[in-house]
Design an enzyme around this catalytic site. Sequence first.
Site, PDB file in Angstrom:
ATOM      1  N   GLY A   1      31.378  73.270  83.480  1.00 57.43           N
ATOM      2  CA  GLY A   1      31.209  74.531  82.757  1.00 57.43           C
ATOM      3  C   GLY A   1      32.018  75.654  83.366  1.00 57.43           C
TER       4      GLY A   1
ATOM      5  N   ALA B   1      27.572  68.155  88.022  1.00 54.29           N
ATOM      6  CA  ALA B   1      28.780  67.821  87.269  1.00 54.29           C
ATOM      7  C   ALA B   1      28.880  68.673  86.014  1.00 54.29           C
ATOM      8  CB  ALA B   1      28.793  66.337  86.917  1.00 54.29           C
ATOM      9  N   ASP B   2      27.776  68.839  85.312  1.00 54.92           N
ATOM     10  CA  ASP B   2      27.757  69.707  84.137  1.00 54.92           C
ATOM     11  C   ASP B   2      28.156  71.130  84.503  1.00 54.92           C
ATOM     12  OD1 ASP B   2      27.030  68.561  81.575  1.00 54.92           O
ATOM     13  OD2 ASP B   2      25.153  67.952  82.498  1.00 54.92           O
ATOM     14  N   LYS B   3      27.588  71.649  85.591  1.00 49.09           N
ATOM     15  CA  LYS B   3      27.819  73.049  85.936  1.00 49.09           C
ATOM     16  C   LYS B   3      29.245  73.278  86.443  1.00 49.09           C
ATOM     17  CE  LYS B   3      24.010  73.201  88.392  1.00 49.09           C
ATOM     18  NZ  LYS B   3      22.960  73.711  89.294  1.00 49.09           N
TER      19      LYS B   3
ATOM     20  N   ASP C   1      25.653  64.243  82.895  1.00 48.77           N
ATOM     21  CA  ASP C   1      25.808  64.533  84.316  1.00 48.77           C
ATOM     22  C   ASP C   1      25.663  63.283  85.175  1.00 48.77           C
ATOM     23  OD1 ASP C   1      25.650  67.072  86.382  1.00 48.77           O
ATOM     24  OD2 ASP C   1      24.448  65.379  87.095  1.00 48.77           O
TER      25      ASP C   1
END
Length: 211
Positions: free
Chosen positions: A172, A167-169, A137
């Site tokens: 996802g 950023a990860d979420k 992230d």
Amino acid sequence: MFEGLRVIDMTSVVFGPYCTQILADFGAEVIKVEAPGGDVFRYGAPSAHSKAMGPGYIALNRGKQSLVLDLKQEADRAILRDLLADADIFIHNVRAEAIERLGFDYNSVRALAPDIIYAHCVGFGSGGPYAGLQAYDDVIQAASGTTTLLPRADGNERPRYLPSLIADKVAGLHAAYAVMAAVVHRLRTGQGQHVEVPMFEAFSSFMLKEH
């Protein structure tokens, strides 16, 4: 919505597990495959009750079944092959070279299940200059310019991360949309496909809507 669909989830940390948590919430049967040491996110902010069951890990992996496989062992690779032969979706975040060495690249998995939806969560798109590099992230927040946003708002010139694994979420969510689109495609055509979801490109597109 996704009742009857089986997902083999070989992702870790946040990006991939957030995607598969959404699929589980929609009714899919999600089997999370972990190496003997477990998903590293198990140990982030460990709870008082179990060091291997941190609250972030639990939140991202609710509603999933759990299986430990050591894919360096042929017997465990055979178990994964059997699971994939009966699966609808395979999603992982292993680098392309490593997954090919293990024998679970797209062409190998498609030989087991011709109509499988094969989703690969990557840091950077395979067609770009950073293809194959790992990303987390913080790397993506910096590479996308997101770390320059707080200074514009509060006058402190020091670049900083947004206080969220955003950023990860966001990536996802993009992965979940992409898998759902592939499911619709398969319902219409009977064909599976290889889906690549790059975190950098997805998050840059998200942030550049107004920046």
